[in-house]
Design an enzyme around this catalytic site. Sequence first.
Site, PDB file in Angstrom:
ATOM      1  N   GLY A   1     -52.692  30.317  74.677  1.00  0.00           N
ATOM      2  CA  GLY A   1     -52.696  29.578  75.934  1.00  0.00           C
ATOM      3  C   GLY A   1     -54.092  29.483  76.498  1.00  0.00           C
ATOM      4  CG  ASN A   2     -55.542  26.485  78.647  1.00  0.00           C
ATOM      5  OD1 ASN A   2     -55.443  26.317  79.868  1.00  0.00           O
ATOM      6  ND2 ASN A   2     -55.023  25.634  77.769  1.00  0.00           N
ATOM      7  NE  ARG A   3     -59.779  32.488  82.999  1.00  0.00           N
ATOM      8  CZ  ARG A   3     -61.046  32.664  83.379  1.00  0.00           C
ATOM      9  NH1 ARG A   3     -61.987  32.684  82.461  1.00  0.00           N
ATOM     10  NH2 ARG A   3     -61.346  32.805  84.646  1.00  0.00           N
ATOM     11  CB  SER A   4     -55.222  25.159  82.840  1.00  0.00           C
ATOM     12  OG  SER A   4     -54.693  24.215  83.744  1.00  0.00           O
TER      13      SER A   4
ATOM     14  CB  ALA B   1     -56.350  22.940  80.210  1.00  0.00           C
TER      15      ALA B   1
END
Length: 224
Positions: free
Chosen positions: A30-33, A98
Amino acid sequence: MSREGALAGVKAVIDAGPTYEDIDPVRFLGNRSSGKMGFAVAEAAVQAGAEVILIAGPVALPTPPGVARRVDVRSARQMRDAVMRAMDGADIFIAAAAVADWRVADYSARKIKKGPAGAPVLELVENPDILAEVAARDPRPFVVGFAAETDHVTEHAREKLVRKKLDLLAANRVDENIGIGTDDNALELIWTDGSETLPRAGKSELAKALVARIAAHYHARRRA
Ligand code: CTP
């Protein structure tokens, strides 16, 4: 909600938030968005009179009032399919998500266990580029992309504008203090023959300024 605002009569599709790419039933990439910027843009577009369809990755955010339809998705491929289904008759596409650039080549339906073979090696494959695919559609909507950059913000953003054939690109500098997961942000707007800085502000104020600029460029392109 205004039916007389700068985007009255305009249908806008907006994607927002991260995508999660599952590795096995308990793990994902995943990512931090947080999705906050995309949701703020959706709210500002509704306030400007647009009919807004919001395609959301996994976020913990309420639907902004007045959004015509929200579709929740998890992976980049689900987001791509939901965006394409929503695009018929859309005038504007805003890619605030994102999207994960890669997913694992082989999803494991069983939880991957530790074992004598040691740590697994994950093979990654590229995800579809939703923004580039929308920009290649015929008829083509007015297309707005986002770019999160850590260095050479303007140069990288201008290259992305040309490569993905965008009408407008909103670039933000990302470091530990600003840009992703934070409550305020600053944007560098870039189009073929110009640029403009939207100074650091809360995401909702910045989203209003961004939507006003999108509306101005959208109407200028239609007049051209
Ligand atoms: N985007 C998309 N689909 C992808 C990847 C990105 O629609 N698979 C969109 C994002 O929503 C954003 C824009 O493309 O509007 C910029 O994404 P970014 O990942 O920063 O650009 P890339 O082209 O992937 O370039 P790089 O990772 O090298 O910076």
